[in-house]
Design an enzyme around this catalytic site. Structure first.
Site, PDB file in Angstrom:
ATOM      1  N   ARG A 161       6.238 -18.285  98.847  1.00 32.52           N
ATOM      2  CA  ARG A 161       5.619 -19.026  99.701  1.00 32.52           C
ATOM      3  C   ARG A 161       4.138 -18.370  99.851  1.00 32.52           C
ATOM      4  NH1 ARG A 161       3.653 -15.122 102.174  1.00 32.52           N
ATOM      5  NH2 ARG A 161       2.550 -16.645 103.595  1.00 32.52           N
ATOM      6  N   ARG A 192       6.456 -29.158  98.261  1.00 37.65           N
ATOM      7  CA  ARG A 192       5.593 -28.788  99.396  1.00 37.65           C
ATOM      8  C   ARG A 192       4.285 -29.717  99.421  1.00 37.65           C
ATOM      9  NH1 ARG A 192       5.203 -22.613 102.015  1.00 37.65           N
ATOM     10  NH2 ARG A 192       5.271 -24.111 103.954  1.00 37.65           N
ATOM     11  N   GLN A 251       5.922 -14.953 109.652  1.00 38.05           N
ATOM     12  CA  GLN A 251       5.278 -14.407 108.296  1.00 38.05           C
ATOM     13  C   GLN A 251       4.580 -13.314 108.488  1.00 38.05           C
ATOM     14  OE1 GLN A 251       5.507 -17.739 109.006  1.00 38.05           O
ATOM     15  NE2 GLN A 251       5.697 -18.928 107.069  1.00 38.05           N
ATOM     16  N   ASP A 254      -4.466 -23.018 103.400  1.00 34.03           N
ATOM     17  CA  ASP A 254      -3.670 -23.788 102.130  1.00 34.03           C
ATOM     18  C   ASP A 254      -4.630 -24.960 101.235  1.00 34.03           C
ATOM     19  OD1 ASP A 254      -1.416 -22.807 104.245  1.00 34.03           O
ATOM     20  OD2 ASP A 254      -0.543 -23.268 102.594  1.00 34.03           O
ATOM     21  N   ASN A 276      -4.587 -24.662 107.807  1.00 36.25           N
ATOM     22  CA  ASN A 276      -3.690 -23.170 107.503  1.00 36.25           C
ATOM     23  C   ASN A 276      -2.487 -23.317 108.382  1.00 36.25           C
ATOM     24  OD1 ASN A 276      -3.538 -20.758 106.233  1.00 36.25           O
ATOM     25  ND2 ASN A 276      -4.113 -19.814 108.153  1.00 36.25           N
TER      26      ASN A 276
HETATM   27  O1  MRU Z   1       4.363 -21.758 105.008  1.00 32.91           O
HETATM   28  P1  MRU Z   1       3.662 -20.498 104.291  1.00 32.91           P
HETATM   29  O2  MRU Z   1       4.339 -19.180 104.607  1.00 32.91           O
HETATM   30  O3  MRU Z   1       3.663 -20.847 102.765  1.00 32.91           O
HETATM   31  O4  MRU Z   1       2.220 -20.597 104.820  1.00 32.91           O
HETATM   32  C1  MRU Z   1       1.343 -19.591 104.343  1.00 32.91           C
HETATM   33  C2  MRU Z   1      -0.144 -19.631 105.031  1.00 32.91           C
HETATM   34  O5  MRU Z   1      -0.383 -20.550 105.862  1.00 32.91           O
HETATM   35  C3  MRU Z   1      -1.114 -18.767 104.245  1.00 32.91           C
HETATM   36  O6  MRU Z   1      -2.267 -18.453 105.354  1.00 32.91           O
HETATM   37  C4  MRU Z   1      -1.793 -19.743 103.163  1.00 32.91           C
HETATM   38  O7  MRU Z   1      -0.881 -20.157 102.394  1.00 32.91           O
HETATM   39  C5  MRU Z   1      -2.905 -18.734 102.408  1.00 32.91           C
HETATM   40  S1  MRU Z   1      -1.947 -17.561 101.438  1.00 32.91           S
HETATM   41  C6  MRU Z   1      -3.182 -16.631 100.772  1.00 32.91           C
END
Ligand code: MRU
Length: 340
Positions: A49, A92, A193, A234, A244
């Protein structure tokens, strides 16, 4: 700058191996990807992820899926490549890196339809990502003054990319330079996370970390304990809106209220100049069970995985080419091709 952290993913003997992030920090285990369906599941279930990491993983998975097994014409090869690419993109919807990386491979395949070309393109995306994160670290480092208190959300760390992270790259840079600072890490409900990944990777690296519940960010800011927020993203759209992890918007609003600078680290692979504003970005809605867990078995739950922070709430966007303060700056700084 060296980091004693496990690789997010590895390409070994024509096979993709993913660090299983669902098991962190208790277990460091790699999952060997055998099929395209397994790669799709791994991305969908957050085994891998973080926006750049899912792009890199998808690039390798796509290349792996095109391993020559039987004779096919160039047309058949390209048709299969496009089909596999579209399938992976559906794992995703929000992080633009996934579609971007897969499209880069399709382009490479169109100019030279061979398995080796695809592997080389995936390796290049992986290699470039590490370079880009290093540069983000250099450009953002000056924001972290000695004794600063930072706050970050979710995981935009080494685990979310090839190495160094995006939001964490300036932190790793300053830590390596001997600059003392401290980071509050939001635990990041519902999948933690922040607690499981960011707090772990920063503290493993020797950075001074304090874990807080998401709902405590307002209190620590009201107490004057936060000098700077840095998060990842993201997708950043043409007008500078930032998509994000859910909870980022709340932090940006708090920063505005308490006059705390709010910075976003954004590699070029996360910039989407084709989409005008955050309102046009598909926001992933995940299974309500992630929220209910065992506490509220029968209650309806709503689980959007991301939110949109309006550009007006963003102090600056840290890219591999420098810090942008407006959408115009950003468009000039980030070319929509791989950095060289
Ligand atoms: O759902 P996730 O864990 O993939 O979400 C990740 C995030 O929101 C991060 O902040 C984003 O992907 C940036 S990673 C450098």
């Amino acid at each position: 700058m060296q980091l004693a952290l496990p690789d997010t993913l590895r390409w070994q003997d024509d096979q993709l191996h993913l660090l299983d992030q669902r098991q962190l920090p208790q277990h460091i285990e790699y999952l060997a990807i055998e099929t395209l369906e397994q790669a799709w599941q791994a991305i969908h279930t957050l085994t891998v992820r973080g926006a750049p990491a899912i792009g890199i993983a998808a690039a390798y998975a796509l290349a792996q899926s095109m391993h020559p097994r039987h004779l096919e014409t160039h047309e058949e090869f390209l048709r299969r490549l496009q089909g596999n690419a579209d399938y992976l993109k559906s794992a995703r919807p929000t992080a633009v890196n996934l579609a971007w990386a897969v499209d880069e491979l399709v382009k490479a395949g169109q100019s030279s339809p061979t398995y080796n070309t695809l592997v080389e393109a995936a390796v290049e995306i992986h290699r470039e990502d590490e370079l880009i994160c290093r540069h983000i670290g250099e450009h953002g480092a000056g924001l972290i003054e000695p004794g600063a208190n930072l706050l970050t959300h979710c995981n935009a760390g080494s685990l979310a990319v090839s190495r160094f992270g995006t939001a964490t790259a300036p932190m790793y840079h300053q830590h390596a330079a001997g600059v003392p600072f401290h980071v509050y890490v939001d635990e990041t409900r519902p999948l933690y996370q922040g607690a499981r990944l960011t707090a772990w990777e920063l503290s493993q690296s020797g950075i001074d970390v304090t874990l807080i519940c998401d709902s405590m960010a307002a209190t620590v800011m009201s107490q004057g304990k936060v000098d700077l927020v840095i998060v990842g993203t993201d997708r950043v759209t043409a007008n500078g809106d930032v998509v994000n992890k859910i909870g980022t918007l709340g932090l940006a609003v708090l920063c505005h209220h308490y006059s705390v600078p709010f910075y976003v680290a954004c590699p070029s692979s996360t910039y989407d100049e084709q989409t005008p504003t955050g309102a046009a970005v598909p926001i992933e809605e995940r299974n309500a069970e992630e929220i209910r867990q065992s506490h509220a078995a029968t209650v309806t739950a709503y689980n959007p995985a991301f939110d949109v922070t309006p550009a007006a709430l963003v102090t600056g966007i840290i890219t591999e080419r420098g810090i942008a303060h407006t959408a115009q700056d950003l468009a000039q700084l980030i070319p929509r091709t791989l950095a060289s």
